[in-house]
Design a protein around this motif. Sequence first.
Motif, short mmCIF file in Angstrom:
data_model
loop_
_atom_site.label_atom_id
_atom_site.label_comp_id
_atom_site.label_asym_id
_atom_site.label_seq_id
_atom_site.Cartn_x
_atom_site.Cartn_y
_atom_site.Cartn_z
N ASP A 47 39.47 37.00 32.16
CA ASP A 47 38.39 36.78 33.12
C ASP A 47 38.86 36.93 34.56
O ASP A 47 38.15 37.48 35.40
CB ASP A 47 37.76 35.40 32.90
CG ASP A 47 36.55 35.45 32.00
OD1 ASP A 47 36.61 36.21 31.01
OD2 ASP A 47 35.55 34.77 32.28
N VAL A 48 40.06 36.44 34.86
CA VAL A 48 40.58 36.55 36.23
C VAL A 48 40.74 38.01 36.63
O VAL A 48 40.29 38.44 37.70
CB VAL A 48 41.92 35.79 36.38
CG1 VAL A 48 42.63 36.19 37.67
CG2 VAL A 48 41.69 34.29 36.38
N ILE A 49 41.39 38.78 35.78
CA ILE A 49 41.62 40.20 36.11
C ILE A 49 40.29 40.94 36.21
O ILE A 49 40.05 41.71 37.15
CB ILE A 49 42.53 40.87 35.06
CG1 ILE A 49 43.93 40.24 35.10
CG2 ILE A 49 42.63 42.37 35.32
CD1 ILE A 49 44.86 40.75 34.01
N LYS A 50 39.39 40.70 35.25
CA LYS A 50 38.09 41.38 35.25
C LYS A 50 37.30 41.06 36.51
O LYS A 50 36.76 41.97 37.16
CB LYS A 50 37.29 40.99 34.01
CG LYS A 50 35.93 41.67 33.93
CD LYS A 50 35.14 41.24 32.70
CE LYS A 50 34.61 39.83 32.85
NZ LYS A 50 33.67 39.47 31.76
N ILE A 51 37.23 39.78 36.87
CA ILE A 51 36.44 39.39 38.04
C ILE A 51 37.02 39.98 39.31
O ILE A 51 36.29 40.48 40.17
CB ILE A 51 36.35 37.85 38.13
CG1 ILE A 51 35.45 37.31 37.01
CG2 ILE A 51 35.80 37.42 39.49
CD1 ILE A 51 35.40 35.80 36.93
N PHE A 52 38.35 39.95 39.46
CA PHE A 52 38.96 40.49 40.68
C PHE A 52 38.77 42.00 40.78
O PHE A 52 38.54 42.52 41.89
CB PHE A 52 40.44 40.13 40.75
CG PHE A 52 40.70 38.78 41.34
CD1 PHE A 52 40.34 38.49 42.63
CD2 PHE A 52 41.31 37.78 40.59
CE1 PHE A 52 40.57 37.23 43.18
CE2 PHE A 52 41.54 36.52 41.12
CZ PHE A 52 41.17 36.25 42.42
N ILE A 53 38.86 42.71 39.67
CA ILE A 53 38.64 44.16 39.70
C ILE A 53 37.20 44.46 40.10
O ILE A 53 36.93 45.24 41.03
CB ILE A 53 38.96 44.81 38.33
CG1 ILE A 53 40.46 44.77 38.05
CG2 ILE A 53 38.47 46.27 38.30
CD1 ILE A 53 40.83 45.27 36.67
N LEU A 54 36.25 43.85 39.39
CA LEU A 54 34.84 44.09 39.69
C LEU A 54 34.49 43.65 41.11
O LEU A 54 33.79 44.36 41.84
CB LEU A 54 33.96 43.36 38.69
CG LEU A 54 33.87 43.96 37.28
CD1 LEU A 54 33.08 43.04 36.36
CD2 LEU A 54 33.24 45.34 37.31
N LEU A 55 35.00 42.50 41.51
CA LEU A 55 34.69 41.97 42.83
C LEU A 55 35.17 42.91 43.93
O LEU A 55 34.45 43.20 44.88
CB LEU A 55 35.31 40.59 42.99
CG LEU A 55 34.92 39.78 44.22
CD1 LEU A 55 33.42 39.56 44.26
CD2 LEU A 55 35.66 38.46 44.25
N SER A 56 36.38 43.41 43.80
CA SER A 56 36.95 44.30 44.81
C SER A 56 36.14 45.59 44.94
O SER A 56 35.80 46.02 46.03
CB SER A 56 38.41 44.63 44.48
OG SER A 56 39.20 43.46 44.45
N VAL A 57 35.83 46.20 43.79
CA VAL A 57 35.07 47.45 43.80
C VAL A 57 33.66 47.23 44.36
O VAL A 57 33.18 47.99 45.19
CB VAL A 57 35.00 48.05 42.38
CG1 VAL A 57 34.06 49.26 42.35
CG2 VAL A 57 36.39 48.45 41.90
#
Length: 334
Positions: A47-57
């Motif tokens: 969840d941490v990696i997914k949220i940070f990737i989506l959030l940044s993009v």
Amino acid sequence: MVIFDWINSQLLRMEWLHDLVRLLVENVFGLSMQERLGGSVHFFIYDVIKIFILLSVLIFGISYIQSYFPPERTRKILGRFDGISANILGALLGTVTPFCSCSSIPLFIGFTGAGLPVGVTFSFLISSPLVDLASVILLASIFNWQIAIAYVVVGLVLAVIGGSIISKAKMEKYVEPFVFANKIMDIEQEELTAADRVEFSKNQVLDIIKRVWMYILIGVGIGAAIHNWIPENIISAVLGQDKWYSVIIATLAGVPMYADIFGTLPIAEALVLKGVGLGTALSFMMGVTALSLPSMIMLKKVVKTKLLVVFGGLVTAGIVIIGYSFNAFGYLFL
């Protein structure tokens, strides 16, 4: 439809990442996904990696669009409308401002000081932390598009109705006088180049990540604990769908907290997976983002007690109604 399903599963839900993290947990850490510790570690990392990737993009893309609508231009656009159309536009413009409720308040001061109706700025203030475009995509990645779209619709309706009621009540006199004295000068802004917009978007990503990373880690950590360590019967005893008061408790539980919507999404996800009603989980999420105590304290600096109570009461009532509605009809979206 096949292409849409692939985009939804691989780009939004990131099933490829889910499988990679599972391999990491099982083969590198030597933990079983069937055990609580292994499940918790997987939930947290994924969840941490997914949220940070989506959030940044998403923040980069939204900020690039937002660069065409600086506060002064936004104020001018809003100034061309009045009545319910102005409230609708104020709520819609709030969706392209990826800010928490506290950082929306300076814009509220600027808009009100520039002469916009108080009700319109409140529509903006409600929708800005509640229904930004990034949270919509993240909701779709965690739940599905039907829930994400329904959430947007009810969030915008709440913002429009709340702002319209404040407009009809003529509550300008309950705004602190210094807000109206804070006039904005009409200064022609330089047109940004494509490179300027890219730089602005990169800075927005860094700024927002710096502000929310801690809340994301805490939120995902709480979500992992709920999902893997707290027995379902304990959660059901307090927030079960058969408890008429679950929505009210969830809404009020969010008030003392201060977190971005990105930090509350993993908690909502874990609650739903534990059998909590969809509306109850969303009410908690909305309570944290729209009614957090720190943001209410900041708002108290610019409005008088009566307007603050009216605002808080309208938003609380709206969130509770939305929660019960989603609990009643949530099966249509799952």
